[in-house]
Enzyme design. Structure first.
Site, PDB file in Angstrom:
ATOM      1  N   ARG A  17     -96.834  26.896 -39.477  1.00  0.00           N
ATOM      2  CA  ARG A  17     -95.387  27.073 -39.338  1.00  0.00           C
ATOM      3  C   ARG A  17     -94.959  27.329 -37.893  1.00  0.00           C
ATOM      4  O   ARG A  17     -93.791  27.156 -37.555  1.00  0.00           O
ATOM      5  CB  ARG A  17     -94.912  28.223 -40.234  1.00  0.00           C
ATOM      6  CG  ARG A  17     -94.963  27.874 -41.727  1.00  0.00           C
ATOM      7  CD  ARG A  17     -94.714  29.089 -42.602  1.00  0.00           C
ATOM      8  NE  ARG A  17     -93.435  29.717 -42.320  1.00  0.00           N
ATOM      9  CZ  ARG A  17     -93.078  30.926 -42.772  1.00  0.00           C
ATOM     10  NH1 ARG A  17     -93.918  31.624 -43.512  1.00  0.00           N
ATOM     11  NH2 ARG A  17     -91.890  31.431 -42.482  1.00  0.00           N
ATOM     12  N   SER A 389     -81.070  37.334  11.301  1.00  0.00           N
ATOM     13  CA  SER A 389     -80.787  36.387  10.216  1.00  0.00           C
ATOM     14  C   SER A 389     -81.333  34.996  10.509  1.00  0.00           C
ATOM     15  O   SER A 389     -81.424  34.571  11.664  1.00  0.00           O
ATOM     16  CB  SER A 389     -79.271  36.303  10.008  1.00  0.00           C
ATOM     17  OG  SER A 389     -78.768  37.570   9.631  1.00  0.00           O
TER      18      SER A 389
END
Length: 448
Positions: A17, A389
């Site tokens: 199943r 950054s």
């Protein structure tokens, strides 16, 4: 002195199943295969022997158990009684108490197993102890017919009368018996039933017919819930999570939207942890006291120190360790990243295979370039360093303490303590160029 304990775990079924190439009992709940949930509870009793009955996909179970239990093969598969019989060889010479468990019934508490053993060893010496439960819907379960806590009859649903089907006490399939009794009774079980199978439950009826008695222990339906399909797997995951959320809040964590937080089986939370909505914990996460986990984070295999803040929208992957009051902000991903106390990476950053010193600042858009297509390399960033950054740190590379990497730099060589590293192309200025470009393109578009 207590008797030695053996556990027989039935896991030979095909699990059709599930419609899966993975063995049914290896499907995970809370990030752990259901079989291993059960085996962990068994181990709390310090068993002398563990035997797992295997059949289909036996090699998967052998790999998952990694030598922690004996394996016995059931082939062909002729019912639960026949399955338990396959453990007789592995338990040859064992003289003690035997628990019969099921690999797809993963959440039987060790205390419930112990209650079965205790009842087996009570002064009235039952031949078999049956673990039963009363579900809201008895469905197709076999019934346990009792007088007091003695079992007078065990009957499968398909063989039961209407009166017997009206009984709400159902058989979980779990049992306990003395080893000498168990295999002697099993040898007398026949397949004289509607399914032509050798039913384990028949040992109760045989013992009763011999003039002995069998006892019942009743437990919560959750403890003996079996999982046979993807739907049942999801339902059990949901029930496990609901209980874990309640426990987390009882232990001192705040969950703003509890139903949206998903724990792993081993998630550890400190006190005064705040968890915002939509947070998922994979295995191996340890969260210390006074941590804030903002919304939409995924945390797995990570240690988060006291007073840290994580997220929103952060992903902490295995090997991440955050020191006290470190900060991981939005859209930051870490992997094998160790951040010192007070270090922070607030935005849009990938930190992989890196050590970041205390109070260092990692600017938005920073990437540790840790992979060359063949091997991984580490980056070291010193205490109080400032990474501007949009920087790319190409490993292996070391950034010294108090060093500054200017925004937009691609760093390929070590940066010394206190040094400024600026790696950019020269900026060219061409006055009027953009105006001339736009004018030419507008004319071209107009067809002139």
């Amino acid at each position: 002195m207590s008797n030695p304990i053996a556990a027989i775990v039935l896991a030979a079924g095909k699990g059709t199943r599930m419609k899966s190439d993975l063995h049914k009992v290896l499907h995970p709940i809370a990030g752990r295969p259901m079989l291993l949930h059960l085996m962990a509870s068994v181990d709390e009793l310090s068993p002398a022997k563990k035997v797992v009955i295997v059949g289909d996909k036996a090699e998967q179970l052998e790999a998952a158990l990694a030598g922690s239990a004996d394996l016995a093969v059931q082939a062909p598969q002729l019912g639960t009684g026949h399955a338990v019989q396959q453990a007789e060889g592995a338990l040859a010479g064992f003289d003690g108490d035997v628990l019969i468990l099921y690999g797809d019934v993963p959440f039987v508490p060790a205390a419930t197993m112990q209650a079965m053993i205790d009842r087996l060893n009570a002064p009235d010496a039952p031949a078999v102890v049956v673990l039963a439960f009363e579900p809201a819907d008895a469905q197709q379960y076999g019934r346990v017919i009792t007088e007091g806590d003695y079992v007078t009859k065990m009957v499968e649903h398909k063989d039961a009368t209407e009166a017997e089907r009206a009984v709400r006490l159902c058989n979980s399939g779990l049992m306990a018996a003395k080893s000498a009794d168990l295999f002697a009774l099993l040898s007398r079980v026949t397949d004289d039933n509607a399914a032509k199978e050798y039913y384990l439950v028949d040992i109760v009826n045989i013992a009763n017919a011999d003039g002995r008695h069998c006892a019942v222990v009743v437990t919560d339906p959750y403890d003996v819930a079996g999982i046979n399909s993807r739907g049942e797997l999801a339902a059990m995951e949901g029930e496990w999570q609901a209980r874990r959320r309640v426990q987390a809040m009882a232990d001192g964590a705040s969950l703003i939207a509890p139903d949206t937080v998903w724990f792993a089986w081993d998630t550890q939370l400190g006190r005064d942890v705040l968890i915002e909505p939509n947070v998922f914990f994979g295995p191996g996460a340890t969260i210390a006291d006074n941590v804030k986990i903002r919304a939409n984070c995924h945390i797995e295999g990570a240690i988060v120190g006291t007073g840290c803040e994580v997220g929103p929208f952060a992903r902490l992957r295995p090997g991440t360790v955050l020191g006290e009051k470190a900060k991981i902000g939005n859209f930051v991903e870490t992997k094998k990243a160790v951040l010192g106390n007070g270090a922070k990476a607030n935005h849009l950053t990938y930190l992989g295979d890196v050590t970041v010193g205390a109070n260092a600042n990692i600017g938005a858009g920073t990437i540790t370039c840790n992979y060359d297509g063949y091997f991984k390399y580490r980056t070291e960033i010193g205490e109080r360093a400032f990474i501007g950054s949009n920087s790319a740190l190409v490993a292996p590379v070391r950034i010294g303490a108090d060093a500054i990497v200017a925004a937009g730099s691609a760093v390929t060589r070590d940066v010394a303590d206190g040094e400024l590293r600026l790696v950019r192309g020269e900026q060219l200025i061409k006055p009027g160029w953009a105006d001339r470009f736009h004018d030419a393109m507008r004319k071209k578009k107009a067809g002139k």
